[in-house]
Design an enzyme around this catalytic site. Structure first.
Site, PDB file in Angstrom:
ATOM      1  N   GLU A  65      10.760  -3.038  -2.929  1.00  0.00           N
ATOM      2  CA  GLU A  65      11.745  -2.813  -1.857  1.00  0.00           C
ATOM      3  C   GLU A  65      11.177  -3.241  -0.500  1.00  0.00           C
ATOM      4  O   GLU A  65      11.879  -3.859   0.306  1.00  0.00           O
ATOM      5  CB  GLU A  65      12.168  -1.337  -1.861  1.00  0.00           C
ATOM      6  CG  GLU A  65      12.974  -0.993  -3.110  1.00  0.00           C
ATOM      7  CD  GLU A  65      13.252   0.499  -3.296  1.00  0.00           C
ATOM      8  OE1 GLU A  65      12.885   1.312  -2.413  1.00  0.00           O
ATOM      9  OE2 GLU A  65      13.835   0.853  -4.343  1.00  0.00           O
TER      10      GLU A  65
ATOM     11  N   ASN B 156      24.498  10.638   1.751  1.00  0.00           N
ATOM     12  CA  ASN B 156      23.372  11.577   1.730  1.00  0.00           C
ATOM     13  C   ASN B 156      22.187  11.161   2.612  1.00  0.00           C
ATOM     14  O   ASN B 156      21.048  11.510   2.342  1.00  0.00           O
ATOM     15  CB  ASN B 156      22.952  11.869   0.286  1.00  0.00           C
ATOM     16  CG  ASN B 156      22.524  10.624  -0.457  1.00  0.00           C
ATOM     17  OD1 ASN B 156      22.450   9.551   0.119  1.00  0.00           O
ATOM     18  ND2 ASN B 156      22.239  10.775  -1.733  1.00  0.00           N
TER      19      ASN B 156
ATOM     20  N   HIS C 271      17.615   7.059   1.860  1.00  0.00           N
ATOM     21  CA  HIS C 271      17.106   6.542   0.585  1.00  0.00           C
ATOM     22  C   HIS C 271      15.588   6.598   0.610  1.00  0.00           C
ATOM     23  O   HIS C 271      14.973   6.371   1.660  1.00  0.00           O
ATOM     24  CB  HIS C 271      17.512   5.082   0.366  1.00  0.00           C
ATOM     25  CG  HIS C 271      16.625   4.381  -0.628  1.00  0.00           C
ATOM     26  ND1 HIS C 271      16.786   4.551  -1.983  1.00  0.00           N
ATOM     27  CD2 HIS C 271      15.535   3.569  -0.474  1.00  0.00           C
ATOM     28  CE1 HIS C 271      15.836   3.844  -2.613  1.00  0.00           C
ATOM     29  NE2 HIS C 271      15.063   3.251  -1.720  1.00  0.00           N
TER      30      HIS C 271
ATOM     31  N   TYR D  66      21.092  -1.659  -5.293  1.00  0.00           N
ATOM     32  CA  TYR D  66      21.506  -0.569  -6.183  1.00  0.00           C
ATOM     33  C   TYR D  66      21.975  -1.094  -7.554  1.00  0.00           C
ATOM     34  O   TYR D  66      22.746  -0.423  -8.238  1.00  0.00           O
ATOM     35  CB  TYR D  66      22.599   0.266  -5.522  1.00  0.00           C
ATOM     36  CG  TYR D  66      22.067   1.281  -4.516  1.00  0.00           C
ATOM     37  CD1 TYR D  66      21.185   2.293  -4.901  1.00  0.00           C
ATOM     38  CD2 TYR D  66      22.457   1.248  -3.185  1.00  0.00           C
ATOM     39  CE1 TYR D  66      20.704   3.234  -4.002  1.00  0.00           C
ATOM     40  CE2 TYR D  66      21.978   2.182  -2.261  1.00  0.00           C
ATOM     41  CZ  TYR D  66      21.102   3.172  -2.687  1.00  0.00           C
ATOM     42  OH  TYR D  66      20.634   4.108  -1.792  1.00  0.00           O
TER      43      TYR D  66
ATOM     44  N   LYS E  36      20.656   5.901   6.073  1.00  0.00           N
ATOM     45  CA  LYS E  36      21.933   5.331   5.625  1.00  0.00           C
ATOM     46  C   LYS E  36      22.977   5.362   6.746  1.00  0.00           C
ATOM     47  O   LYS E  36      22.802   6.066   7.757  1.00  0.00           O
ATOM     48  CB  LYS E  36      22.398   6.093   4.382  1.00  0.00           C
ATOM     49  CG  LYS E  36      21.457   5.924   3.179  1.00  0.00           C
ATOM     50  CD  LYS E  36      22.004   6.601   1.928  1.00  0.00           C
ATOM     51  CE  LYS E  36      21.068   6.410   0.738  1.00  0.00           C
ATOM     52  NZ  LYS E  36      21.623   7.020  -0.498  1.00  0.00           N
TER      53      LYS E  36
HETATM   54  P1  ATP Z   1      18.537   6.849  -3.323  1.00  0.00           P
HETATM   55  O1  ATP Z   1      18.311   5.837  -4.444  1.00  0.00           O
HETATM   56  O2  ATP Z   1      19.632   6.445  -2.373  1.00  0.00           O
HETATM   57  O3  ATP Z   1      17.253   7.206  -2.644  1.00  0.00           O
HETATM   58  P2  ATP Z   1      18.484   8.993  -5.232  1.00  0.00           P
HETATM   59  O4  ATP Z   1      17.328   8.270  -5.829  1.00  0.00           O
HETATM   60  O5  ATP Z   1      18.310  10.416  -4.818  1.00  0.00           O
HETATM   61  O6  ATP Z   1      19.069   8.202  -3.980  1.00  0.00           O
HETATM   62  P3  ATP Z   1      20.203   7.821  -7.239  1.00  0.00           P
HETATM   63  O7  ATP Z   1      20.506   8.487  -8.525  1.00  0.00           O
HETATM   64  O8  ATP Z   1      19.250   6.654  -7.215  1.00  0.00           O
HETATM   65  O9  ATP Z   1      19.732   8.958  -6.217  1.00  0.00           O
HETATM   66  O10 ATP Z   1      21.596   7.374  -6.610  1.00  0.00           O
HETATM   67  C1  ATP Z   1      21.656   6.378  -5.604  1.00  0.00           C
HETATM   68  C2  ATP Z   1      22.707   6.745  -4.603  1.00  0.00           C
HETATM   69  O11 ATP Z   1      23.998   6.638  -5.198  1.00  0.00           O
HETATM   70  C3  ATP Z   1      22.645   8.190  -4.091  1.00  0.00           C
HETATM   71  O12 ATP Z   1      21.713   8.392  -3.071  1.00  0.00           O
HETATM   72  C4  ATP Z   1      24.059   8.370  -3.593  1.00  0.00           C
HETATM   73  O13 ATP Z   1      24.247   7.739  -2.306  1.00  0.00           O
HETATM   74  C5  ATP Z   1      24.864   7.616  -4.642  1.00  0.00           C
HETATM   75  N1  ATP Z   1      25.302   8.504  -5.721  1.00  0.00           N
HETATM   76  C6  ATP Z   1      24.545   8.997  -6.730  1.00  0.00           C
HETATM   77  N2  ATP Z   1      25.261   9.795  -7.536  1.00  0.00           N
HETATM   78  C7  ATP Z   1      26.523   9.788  -7.028  1.00  0.00           C
HETATM   79  C8  ATP Z   1      27.748  10.408  -7.399  1.00  0.00           C
HETATM   80  N3  ATP Z   1      27.840  11.198  -8.481  1.00  0.00           N
HETATM   81  N4  ATP Z   1      28.840  10.182  -6.629  1.00  0.00           N
HETATM   82  C9  ATP Z   1      28.787   9.376  -5.541  1.00  0.00           C
HETATM   83  N5  ATP Z   1      27.656   8.760  -5.125  1.00  0.00           N
HETATM   84  C10 ATP Z   1      26.546   8.964  -5.857  1.00  0.00           C
HETATM   85 MG    MG Z   2      17.404   6.191  -6.280  1.00  0.00          MG
END
Ligand code: ATP
Ligand code: MG
Length: 141
Positions: free
Chosen positions: A128, A114, A117, A51, A11
């Site tokens: 994807e 974070n 992804h 997303y 990211k």
């Molecule tokens: P990713 O899909 O990016 O691999 P993930 O599967 O661990 O991450 P998801 O629940 O799919 O987590 O959330 C997608 C992304 O949205 C997270 O990686 C983060 O960047 C963002 N995100 C998720 N929860 C929050 C939150 N509470 N506040 C801000 N950003 C968030």
């Molecule tokens: Mg995810």
């Protein structure tokens, strides 16, 4: 276990911090093969589509702003059990909950920014990968 492919995004926070190469090297050291990778910048439409599952969440606007603010590095990773093993290597979404040695423990700043992804299922990995890489860029599995 079956040979699988999964989709990785380094990211914008991690690319800005010059950690993209470190992250790909960390994954190679864990046994993932880099089938294809490239540096690109996501358009707003691409980030919103990618997303879309989160579009009703309060953090969606912030997430799209973050994902489009600078370049990302996208990669196709191959390994036995790649989908689950890469999710394990990433660590928890919130780095405060991520295990020692995981990419998010090492490189993530917050639950929003974070670092990486990873696809959450084999079906989503296929979708994807096909979305971001042309068939000519990815050898057959
Ligand atoms: P990713 O899909 O990016 O691999 P993930 O599967 O661990 O991450 P998801 O629940 O799919 O987590 O959330 C997608 C992304 O949205 C997270 O990686 C983060 O960047 C963002 N995100 C998720 N929860 C929050 C939150 N509470 N506040 C801000 N950003 C968030
Ligand atoms: Mg995810």
């Amino acid at each position: 276990m079956a040979l699988e492919r999964t989709f990785c995004i380094v990211k914008p926070d991690a690319v800005e911090a010059n950690k993209a190469g470190h992250i790909l090297a960390h994954l190679e050291a864990k046994g993932f093969t880099l089938v294809a990778f490239k540096k690109t910048t996501l358009s707003r439409a691409t980030a919103e589509g990618f997303y879309a599952v989160h579009k009703e969440r309060p953090f969606f606007g912030e997430l799209v702003e973050f994902m489009t603010r600078g370049p990302v590095v996208i990669a196709v990773l191959e390994k036995d059990n790649a989908v689950a093993d890469y999710r394990a290597a990433m660590g928890a979404t919130n780095p405060a909950n991520a295990e020692e040695g995981t990419l998010r423990k090492l490189y993530a700043k917050s639950i929003g920014e974070n670092a990486v992804h990873g696809s959450d299922s084999l079906d989503n990995a296929r979708i994807e990968i096909a979305w971001f890489f042309a068939g000519s860029e990815v050898t057959a599995l």
